[in-house]
Design an enzyme around this catalytic site. Structure first.
Site, PDB file in Angstrom:
ATOM      1  N   GLY A 185      71.048 -12.123  31.765  1.00 11.12           N
ATOM      2  CA  GLY A 185      71.217 -13.557  31.886  1.00 11.12           C
ATOM      3  C   GLY A 185      72.487 -13.898  32.637  1.00 11.12           C
ATOM      4  N   PHE A 204      75.335 -14.801  31.423  1.00  5.05           N
ATOM      5  CA  PHE A 204      76.582 -14.413  30.771  1.00  5.05           C
ATOM      6  C   PHE A 204      76.631 -12.946  30.351  1.00  5.05           C
ATOM      7  CE2 PHE A 204      75.901 -18.934  29.983  1.00  5.05           C
ATOM      8  CZ  PHE A 204      77.074 -19.458  30.490  1.00  5.05           C
ATOM      9  N   ASP A 215      69.277 -24.393  24.203  1.00  2.00           N
ATOM     10  CA  ASP A 215      68.631 -23.651  25.303  1.00  2.00           C
ATOM     11  C   ASP A 215      67.290 -23.069  24.859  1.00  2.00           C
ATOM     12  OD1 ASP A 215      68.306 -22.693  27.865  1.00  2.00           O
ATOM     13  OD2 ASP A 215      69.456 -20.863  27.523  1.00  2.00           O
TER      14      ASP A 215
END
Length: 451
Positions: free
Chosen positions: A19, A21, A129
Site C-alpha cells: 500500500g 504506507f 478507509d
C-alpha cells in the site's frame, strides 16, 4: 527486501500486498509453525509513524471481534514492523474471480460490517478507509476489518468529540469515500457506514456509476466523483437492490458529523430485506457452496447420489434407457458429437439455487440421461469391496453408470445396416475404453468413502 527475522520468532517469507504506507508479508511463527501477517513500514514513510498509529488503534480495539489480533510490534533491522493474525481471503480477491456477489452474501456481509463498525466507534475509532481489500473473512466466514493505517480517534479522553472542521484534505479511497470526504469535511461515524454501503453496492453490481470516468484530469477526478455521488438519484443508485438500502442511505445523509447512527435499526432493516426476499441468513456464501458442489461433481463416473430422486424423474431416465438402442441409428460421425449438455433437471436446480448460480453435472454419459438404481449388495458385489458404514443406512443408491449393453459393446454394436446410406457401425472400442477407465475411478471413490 531481504528476509527479516523479527524478535527471534517471526520470519518473513513472501510479499502479499503493498500500500501507500507499507508492505505486507506472509510470515511464519517459528515457535508453533503458524502463518502470520507481517506489515513493514516503508522507510520513506517513517516520519509519518503510520505503524505506531495503527498499533495504538489496534491496541485500543484488541477485545473487539472482527479486528485482527496483534502478536508483536517494534523495530527490526531499522524497519518498523507489526506482526498480526493472518487472514487470507478478502472481498477484492473474491470479486476478481466472481465479478459480483448475490444478494444473500451482500446482506450477510452488511450486517456483520455494521456490527463491527458499531463496536469500533464505541471505542472512539473511525476506520475512514472501507474498501473490498480491507474486508477479510476467515475459514469460518467470520468478517474482519483490517488496515487501520489512516484511522483516527475521534473522541478525546474526556469523552467529547473532536471539533468539526471543513477544508480538510481528502482522505480514503475515492471510489468508496463518503460525500463528506469529497467536500473536505471532518469525517464522522456516519461516513464509515456510507462507505460500507458503497462497498456492498460494488459487491452486488460489480461496478459503480462513477468508475471509469473519461476526459477528466487526474487532479480533478476525486472532485468529479464526489459530484456524481451527490447528484445521482438514489433510486437509480440502488436499482435492483431491496428498498431497505434506499432507506438506510437516505437516513445516513440526514445525519450530521456529531450524530450517533442507530446501528440496531440499520441491522433490522437489512434483516427485513432478507425476509422479504425469502433469504435464510445462515452465514453461508455462494463461493463456499460452489466449492462444495465442485468437490461433489469432481468424479465423472460413479458419483453417488444419496438423495432420493423423484419417481417421475426416475421414470424419465428409465425411458431414456429403454430408448438407448436408438443410438445405433446414428452415424459414426454423430457419435463424436455426444457432448454432455445440461439436463433440464440440472438447469432448474441451478436457476433455483439460493445463491443464484451452480455447477453443471459434468458426467461424460449425462447426454444419455442414464441413472441406474443399484442396491448396496449389487454395488458391493461388483466392486468386490464392502460398503462404508455411513452409507449402509441408504436402502438404494442412485448411481450414474452404463447399461449392460454398453459394458459389452461386442454384443450391442454389431454390424448394423442403415436405410439412408448403408453405412455400418462397428464396435465402439473408444467407448469401451472410457468405461473401463471410469470403472477403475468408481472403485477409488468407494475406497475413499471407506477411509
Amino acid at each position: 527486501m531481504k528476509q527479516l527475522e523479527i524478535n527471534k520468532q517471526f520470519v518473513t517469507q513472501k510479499k502479499i500486498s503493498q500500500g501507500s504506507f507499507g508492505i505486507v508479508f506472509l510470515g511464519i511463527d517459528q515457535k508453533n509453525g503458524n502463518q502470520v501477517a507481517i506489515k513493514v513500514e516503508k522507510p520513506e514513510n517513517e516520519h509519518l509513524h503510520s505503524i505506531d498509529k495503527e498499533v495504538e488503534i489496534l491496541s485500543r480495539l484488541s477485545n473487539i471481534k472482527g479486528v485482527p489480533q496483534i502478536f508483536y510490534y517494534g523495530w527490526e533491522d531499522s524497519y518498523n514492523v507489526i506482526v498480526m493474525e493472518l487472514l487470507q481471503k478478502d472481498l477484492a480477491s473474491i470479486l476478481k474471480q466472481r465479478k459480483k456477489m448475490c444478494l444473500k452474501s451482500v446482506l450477510q456481509l452488511s450486517i456483520e460490517l455494521v456490527q463491527i463498525l458499531e463496536e469500533i466507534h464505541k471505542q472512539g475509532v473511525l476506520h475512514r478507509d472501507l474498501k473490498p481489500e480491507n474486508v477479510m473473512l476467515d475459514d469460518n466466514n467470520k468478517v474482519y476489518l483490517i488496515d487501520f493505517g489512516i484511522s483516527k480517534i475521534y473522541i478525546r479522553k474526556n469523552g467529547i468529540l473532536i471539533p468539526f472542521k471543513d477544508r480538510v484534505p481528502f482522505i480514503g479511497t475515492s471510489r468508496y469515500a463518503s460525500i463528506a470526504a469529497h467536500k473536505g469535511f471532518e469525517l464522522g461515524r456516519k461516513d464509515d457506514l456510507e462507505s460500507m454501503l458503497y462497498v456492498m453496492l460494488y459487491c452486488f453490481k460489480g461496478n459503480l456509476p462513477w468508475q471509469n470516468i473519461k476526459h477528466v484530469p487526474d487532479d480533478q477526478r476525486t472532485q468529479k466523483i464526489g459530484e456524481i455521488k451527490e447528484n445521482i438519484a438514489v433510486k437509480e443508485l440502488f436499482k435492483d437492490l431491496p428498498t431497505e438500502f434506499i432507506k438506510i442511505y437516505e437516513y445516513l445523509k440526514r445525519l450530521t458529523y456529531a450524530s450517533e447512527p442507530d446501528y440496531n435499526s440499520i441491522v433490522k432493516l437489512i434483516q427485513q430485506a432478507a425476509q422479504h426476499a425469502n433469504i435464510i441468513m445462515d452465514h453461508k456464501y455462494e463461493w463456499d457452496s460452489q466449492l462444495a458442489n465442485l468437490d461433489k461433481n469432481m468424479n465423472r463416473y460413479g458419483s453417488l447420489q444419496t438423495e432420493e430422486l423423484p419417481l417421475k424423474q426416475f421414470e424419465k431416465f428409465s425411458s431414456n434407457l429403454n430408448n438407448c438402442n436408438n443410438l445405433v441409428a446414428q452415424t459414426p460421425s454423430r457419435f463424436n458429437q455426444l457432448y454432455p449438455p445440461t439436463t433440464k433437471q440440472e438447469s432448474q436446480q441451478n436457476s433455483n439455487s439460493i445463491y443464484g448460480s451452480g455447477h453443471q453435472n459434468i458426467s461424460i454419459f449425462n447426454s444419455m440421461g442414464i441413472i441406474y438404481q443399484r442396491s448396496l449388495e449389487e454395488i458391493s458385489e461388483e466392486l468386490q469391496d464392502s460398503i462404508p458404514d455411513e452409507l449402509k443406512s441408504h436402502n438404494q443408491i442412485y448411481l450414474q453408470t452404463l447399461p449392460e449393453q454398453l459394458k459389452k459393446p461386442k454384443l450391442f454394436f454389431k454390424t448394423t445396416q442403415f436405410d439412408e446410406d448403408d453405412e455400418q457401425v462397428k464396435e465402439d472400442n473408444l467407448l469401451f475404453e472410457k468405461y473401463r477407465s471410469l470403472s477403475a475411478q468408481q472403485t477409488t471413490i468407494f475406497q475413499n468413502h471407506k477411509k
